[in-house]
Design a protein around this motif. Structure first.
Motif, PDB file in Angstrom:
ATOM      1  N   TRP A   1       0.896  -1.284   0.177  1.00 43.62           N
ATOM      2  CA  TRP A   1       0.568  -0.313   0.284  1.00 43.62           C
ATOM      3  C   TRP A   1       1.099   1.185   0.043  1.00 43.62           C
ATOM      4  O   TRP A   1       0.630   2.743  -0.780  1.00 43.62           O
ATOM      5  CB  TRP A   1      -0.761  -0.034   1.496  1.00 43.62           C
ATOM      6  CG  TRP A   1      -2.277  -0.762   0.794  1.00 43.62           C
ATOM      7  CD1 TRP A   1      -2.555  -1.867   2.132  1.00 43.62           C
ATOM      8  CD2 TRP A   1      -2.911  -0.894  -0.127  1.00 43.62           C
ATOM      9  NE1 TRP A   1      -3.297  -2.895   1.619  1.00 43.62           N
ATOM     10  CE2 TRP A   1      -3.842  -1.261   0.226  1.00 43.62           C
ATOM     11  CE3 TRP A   1      -3.357  -0.382  -0.682  1.00 43.62           C
ATOM     12  CZ2 TRP A   1      -5.367  -2.326  -0.348  1.00 43.62           C
ATOM     13  CZ3 TRP A   1      -4.512   0.197  -1.826  1.00 43.62           C
ATOM     14  CH2 TRP A   1      -5.270  -1.148  -1.489  1.00 43.62           C
ATOM     15  N   PHE A   2       1.536   1.616   0.105  1.00 44.26           N
ATOM     16  CA  PHE A   2       2.761   2.275   0.631  1.00 44.26           C
ATOM     17  C   PHE A   2       3.227   2.911  -0.053  1.00 44.26           C
ATOM     18  O   PHE A   2       2.849   3.598  -1.087  1.00 44.26           O
ATOM     19  CB  PHE A   2       4.399   2.349   1.841  1.00 44.26           C
ATOM     20  CG  PHE A   2       5.123   3.149   1.107  1.00 44.26           C
ATOM     21  CD1 PHE A   2       5.175   4.124   2.114  1.00 44.26           C
ATOM     22  CD2 PHE A   2       6.699   2.548   0.694  1.00 44.26           C
ATOM     23  CE1 PHE A   2       5.987   5.222   1.750  1.00 44.26           C
ATOM     24  CE2 PHE A   2       7.286   3.986   1.057  1.00 44.26           C
ATOM     25  CZ  PHE A   2       7.019   5.022   1.277  1.00 44.26           C
ATOM     26  N   GLY A   3       3.916   1.506  -1.642  1.00 43.87           N
ATOM     27  CA  GLY A   3       4.438   1.519  -2.577  1.00 43.87           C
ATOM     28  C   GLY A   3       3.375   2.820  -3.782  1.00 43.87           C
ATOM     29  O   GLY A   3       3.434   2.847  -4.594  1.00 43.87           O
ATOM     30  N   VAL A   4       2.205   2.271  -3.426  1.00 47.93           N
ATOM     31  CA  VAL A   4       1.025   2.221  -3.827  1.00 47.93           C
ATOM     32  C   VAL A   4       1.132   3.692  -4.096  1.00 47.93           C
ATOM     33  O   VAL A   4       1.103   4.969  -5.564  1.00 47.93           O
ATOM     34  CB  VAL A   4      -0.217   1.708  -3.331  1.00 47.93           C
ATOM     35  CG1 VAL A   4      -1.160   2.436  -5.324  1.00 47.93           C
ATOM     36  CG2 VAL A   4      -0.153   0.275  -4.392  1.00 47.93           C
ATOM     37  N   ALA A   5       0.619   3.735  -2.565  1.00 42.36           N
ATOM     38  CA  ALA A   5       0.957   6.026  -2.587  1.00 42.36           C
ATOM     39  C   ALA A   5       1.834   6.455  -2.676  1.00 42.36           C
ATOM     40  O   ALA A   5       1.972   7.842  -3.142  1.00 42.36           O
ATOM     41  CB  ALA A   5       1.099   5.560  -0.858  1.00 42.36           C
ATOM     42  N   TRP A   6       2.949   5.623  -2.598  1.00 43.84           N
ATOM     43  CA  TRP A   6       4.721   6.390  -3.125  1.00 43.84           C
ATOM     44  C   TRP A   6       4.474   6.811  -4.769  1.00 43.84           C
ATOM     45  O   TRP A   6       5.092   7.582  -5.246  1.00 43.84           O
ATOM     46  CB  TRP A   6       5.462   5.264  -3.132  1.00 43.84           C
ATOM     47  CG  TRP A   6       6.948   5.784  -3.729  1.00 43.84           C
ATOM     48  CD1 TRP A   6       7.740   6.563  -2.805  1.00 43.84           C
ATOM     49  CD2 TRP A   6       7.510   5.566  -4.647  1.00 43.84           C
ATOM     50  NE1 TRP A   6       9.222   6.671  -3.055  1.00 43.84           N
ATOM     51  CE2 TRP A   6       8.879   6.457  -3.812  1.00 43.84           C
ATOM     52  CE3 TRP A   6       7.470   4.864  -5.964  1.00 43.84           C
ATOM     53  CZ2 TRP A   6      10.263   5.832  -5.308  1.00 43.84           C
ATOM     54  CZ3 TRP A   6       8.582   4.145  -6.758  1.00 43.84           C
ATOM     55  CH2 TRP A   6       9.315   5.345  -6.709  1.00 43.84           C
ATOM     56  N   VAL A   7       3.904   5.606  -5.667  1.00 43.19           N
ATOM     57  CA  VAL A   7       3.748   6.719  -6.536  1.00 43.19           C
ATOM     58  C   VAL A   7       3.221   7.281  -7.351  1.00 43.19           C
ATOM     59  O   VAL A   7       3.020   8.588  -7.760  1.00 43.19           O
ATOM     60  CB  VAL A   7       3.119   5.080  -7.674  1.00 43.19           C
ATOM     61  CG1 VAL A   7       3.296   5.600  -9.481  1.00 43.19           C
ATOM     62  CG2 VAL A   7       4.346   4.324  -8.184  1.00 43.19           C
ATOM     63  N   ILE A   8       2.484   7.766  -6.359  1.00 46.22           N
ATOM     64  CA  ILE A   8       0.237   8.802  -6.571  1.00 46.22           C
ATOM     65  C   ILE A   8       1.268  10.003  -6.033  1.00 46.22           C
ATOM     66  O   ILE A   8       1.296  11.055  -6.578  1.00 46.22           O
ATOM     67  CB  ILE A   8      -0.711   8.409  -5.630  1.00 46.22           C
ATOM     68  CG1 ILE A   8      -1.149   6.905  -6.874  1.00 46.22           C
ATOM     69  CG2 ILE A   8      -2.109   9.470  -5.356  1.00 46.22           C
ATOM     70  CD1 ILE A   8      -2.260   6.331  -5.421  1.00 46.22           C
ATOM     71  N   ILE A   9       2.554  10.383  -5.160  1.00 47.57           N
ATOM     72  CA  ILE A   9       2.566  11.154  -4.668  1.00 47.57           C
ATOM     73  C   ILE A   9       3.600  11.512  -5.574  1.00 47.57           C
ATOM     74  O   ILE A   9       4.083  12.223  -5.560  1.00 47.57           O
ATOM     75  CB  ILE A   9       3.361  10.547  -3.639  1.00 47.57           C
ATOM     76  CG1 ILE A   9       2.525  10.532  -2.172  1.00 47.57           C
ATOM     77  CG2 ILE A   9       4.289  12.356  -2.749  1.00 47.57           C
ATOM     78  CD1 ILE A   9       3.364   9.761  -1.111  1.00 47.57           C
ATOM     79  N   GLY A  10       4.516  10.167  -5.932  1.00 42.59           N
ATOM     80  CA  GLY A  10       5.141  10.820  -7.129  1.00 42.59           C
ATOM     81  C   GLY A  10       4.826  11.849  -8.640  1.00 42.59           C
ATOM     82  O   GLY A  10       5.583  12.712  -8.624  1.00 42.59           O
ATOM     83  N   LEU A  11       3.624  10.878  -8.661  1.00 38.18           N
ATOM     84  CA  LEU A  11       3.210  11.985  -9.997  1.00 38.18           C
ATOM     85  C   LEU A  11       2.545  13.293  -9.486  1.00 38.18           C
ATOM     86  O   LEU A  11       2.826  14.145 -10.562  1.00 38.18           O
ATOM     87  CB  LEU A  11       2.008  11.161 -10.357  1.00 38.18           C
ATOM     88  CG  LEU A  11       2.065   9.463 -10.320  1.00 38.18           C
ATOM     89  CD1 LEU A  11       1.134   8.752 -11.261  1.00 38.18           C
ATOM     90  CD2 LEU A  11       3.442  10.090 -11.896  1.00 38.18           C
ATOM     91  N   ILE A  12       1.705  13.530  -8.763  1.00 35.82           N
ATOM     92  CA  ILE A  12       0.851  14.616  -8.227  1.00 35.82           C
ATOM     93  C   ILE A  12       3.016  15.879  -7.707  1.00 35.82           C
ATOM     94  O   ILE A  12       2.405  17.082  -7.366  1.00 35.82           O
ATOM     95  CB  ILE A  12       0.052  14.548  -7.170  1.00 35.82           C
ATOM     96  CG1 ILE A  12       0.166  14.126  -5.514  1.00 35.82           C
ATOM     97  CG2 ILE A  12      -0.899  13.353  -7.474  1.00 35.82           C
ATOM     98  CD1 ILE A  12      -0.991  14.250  -4.679  1.00 35.82           C
ATOM     99  N   GLY A  13       3.333  15.380  -6.616  1.00 36.70           N
ATOM    100  CA  GLY A  13       4.076  15.750  -5.791  1.00 36.70           C
ATOM    101  C   GLY A  13       4.884  16.908  -6.374  1.00 36.70           C
ATOM    102  O   GLY A  13       5.423  18.501  -6.405  1.00 36.70           O
ATOM    103  N   LYS A  14       5.421  16.765  -8.814  1.00 38.13           N
ATOM    104  CA  LYS A  14       6.498  17.377  -8.986  1.00 38.13           C
ATOM    105  C   LYS A  14       5.089  18.771  -9.420  1.00 38.13           C
ATOM    106  O   LYS A  14       5.054  19.704  -9.934  1.00 38.13           O
ATOM    107  CB  LYS A  14       6.573  16.683  -9.954  1.00 38.13           C
ATOM    108  CG  LYS A  14       7.892  16.248  -9.953  1.00 38.13           C
ATOM    109  CD  LYS A  14       8.874  16.864  -9.530  1.00 38.13           C
ATOM    110  CE  LYS A  14      10.653  16.009  -9.531  1.00 38.13           C
ATOM    111  NZ  LYS A  14      11.655  17.026  -9.427  1.00 38.13           N
ATOM    112  N   VAL A  15       3.363  18.296 -10.445  1.00 37.25           N
ATOM    113  CA  VAL A  15       2.739  18.796 -10.672  1.00 37.25           C
ATOM    114  C   VAL A  15       2.447  19.840  -9.558  1.00 37.25           C
ATOM    115  O   VAL A  15       2.157  21.459 -10.087  1.00 37.25           O
ATOM    116  CB  VAL A  15       1.675  18.239 -10.883  1.00 37.25           C
ATOM    117  CG1 VAL A  15       0.593  19.523 -11.034  1.00 37.25           C
ATOM    118  CG2 VAL A  15       2.358  17.249 -12.081  1.00 37.25           C
TER     119      VAL A  15
END
Length: 469
Positions: free
Chosen positions: A362-376
């Motif tokens: 679950w952390f990995g899934v959230a990590w990917v989402i954070i990676g996408l929206i964090g830069k934006v």
């Protein structure tokens, strides 16, 4: 559990060097095939290299196989992988346009800075929350259950991995739609260059500071040598950190001084002996030596390689060196590095009955989402403060979202330093795939505007045509 019994690396009592040749050849073959196939749909070749590793890794499923052994993988492929990391970062440094960095204003610097800070801090806070709720499920521990490093550095490093960006996908998309030379295009390219520099510095700082708390760390460096010579009363954690930061400052000062002479030398060689192989050999020699020196100052070797590339990027020979270095890396070392990482995924234990594994999933899934929206969020929000309109800021944020090989290099350095779990690698692949597809699609949609000439530009022409009649 069946996979766990099948996927094992057999031990060799009498290893022979020729056995490396078969997995090495297979990785190169499949890497080229997949890279060519994926280039048809404009996917970075690094994805092809990873797919090649997944295919060759299927050999692990063959009962009694004697191809992927401890000798061929650990002593063979891993050796090529270590050299590949240095060459990848060396090439990344050469491709950095220092002149563009100097010419950009504060806007590009802060777009890059917030593009680094936003995903890093968001991920750090999320990892911190997960660890406190689950009893440090993300922390890296030894067999006795002791922390290998302070958990706060593990939580922070998961965010550091997300600081990496890849502007190559964005640049190719902007070229395709004819928007590269616009205000937004220039801001994106400049910000991505600065983003890489800040990200590498943060990576080195976190790895260096974490090593000050690491248990059983026996790596030699000047900071630890001075620390061990201090009286017992002076041996405090803060003194250790102070020495690390001090020697980091010394290293960067030496690099600046060395850079002056290197630029002079390669400007001379590039003018006197253009396109001569001795230029490439000398540049690679300096890269490898300075990468080694970086470790003596408790700085990641990839930082040393990147800085040498950065120095050479401002010389007249940089184009030739870049071409040769990239060729050397891509025809052998890079496919093996990424393929070896993908093969390592077969060694991960997927036990869904283990609460810790489910938590990490679950952390990995959230990590990917954070990676996408964090830069934006980071790059996009600060763009508004520098006069960009909302849609322009959104374009900048989306353009900074893409990831590629540097993400994997950063993750691997964290794994090697016992900062993060190897289980993060599949999520790195997922993040690269999603961002590689999403970035060009979103940019094309955001730039999709009807080209209607303004009325004020039409009226004078119409009036002139009427008067001429």
């Amino acid at each position: 559990m069946l996979l766990d019994t099948l996927i094992q690396i057999p031990h060799e009592s009498n290893p022979q060097a020729f056995k490396i040749l078969l997995p090495l050849g297979l990785l190169l073959l499949f890497a080229k095939v997949f890279a060519l196939l994926l280039s048809k749909i404009k996917v970075p070749q690094v994805i092809g290299y990873l797919f090649a590793g997944l295919v060759v890794g299927l050999i692990y499923l063959i009962p009694g196989q004697n191809i992927l052994t401890d000798y061929t993988v650990t002593n063979g492929l891993s050796f090529f992988s270590k050299v590949a990391v240095i060459l990848i970062m060396f090439s990344a440094g050469i491709e950095t346009d220092i002149k563009k960095v100097k010419s950009v204003g504060l806007a590009s610097f802060f777009i890059a800075l917030f593009g680094v800070l936003a995903p890093m801090l968001l991920c750090f806070l999320f990892a911190l929350m997960i660890d406190h709720l689950t009893g440090y499920a993300l922390a890296i521990k030894d067999s006795a259950g002791n922390f290998l490093v302070n958990p706060i550095f593990t939580e922070l490093y998961y965010g550091v991995i997300l600081t990496a960006t890849s502007v190559s996908i964005t640049v190719s998309t902007l070229k395709e739609i004819g928007k590269l030379d616009t205000k937004i295009g220039s801001a994106l390219v400049s910000s991505a260059i600065i983003d890489d520099i800040i990200g590498i510095l943060v990576l080195s700082l976190v790895i260096s500071l974490s090593s000050s708390n690491a248990q059983g760390s026996d790596s030699f460096n000047f900071a630890s040598l001075v620390y061990q010579s201090l009286p017992v009363a002076a041996k405090t954690p803060w003194m250790n950190i102070l020495l690390i930061i001090l020697f980091m400052a010394v290293f960067f000062s030496l690099t600046i001084g060395l850079g002056f002479f290197i630029r002079k030398l390669f400007n001379y060689l590039g003018t006197r002996y253009p396109h001569h192989i001795r230029i490439t050999i000398l540049s690679l020699a300096i890269c490898l030596i300075w990468s080694y020196v970086a470790e003596l100052f408790n700085i990641a070797d990839i930082t040393g390689a990147y800085l040498v590339g950065l120095i050479l990027s401002g010389t007249v020979a940089h184009g030739y060196i870049d071409h040769r270095a990239e060729t050397t890396c891509n025809y052998l070392f890079a496919p093996v590095f990424f393929g070896n990482i993908a093969m390592g995924m077969y060694q991960s234990s997927f036990d869904f009955s283990d609460p810790l594994f489910v938590t990490f999933l679950w952390f990995g899934v959230a990590w990917v989402i954070i990676g996408l929206i964090g830069k934006v969020l980071g790059s996009g929000s600060i763009s508004l403060a520098f006069g960009f309109k909302f849609k322009e800021a959104l374009k900048i944020g989306v353009g900074m979202m893409a990831r590629a090989e540097v993400l994997i290099v950063c993750a691997q350095k964290g794994i090697d330093a016992n900062l993060v779990s190897p289980d993060i690698m599949p999520f790195c692949l997922i993040l690269i795939l999603i961002s590689s597809f999403l970035t060009p699609i979103c940019l094309k949609l955001l730039f999709k505007e009807k080209e209607i000439p303004p009325l004020e530009k039409q009226t004078p022409e119409k009036e002139l045509s009427k008067e001429s009649k």
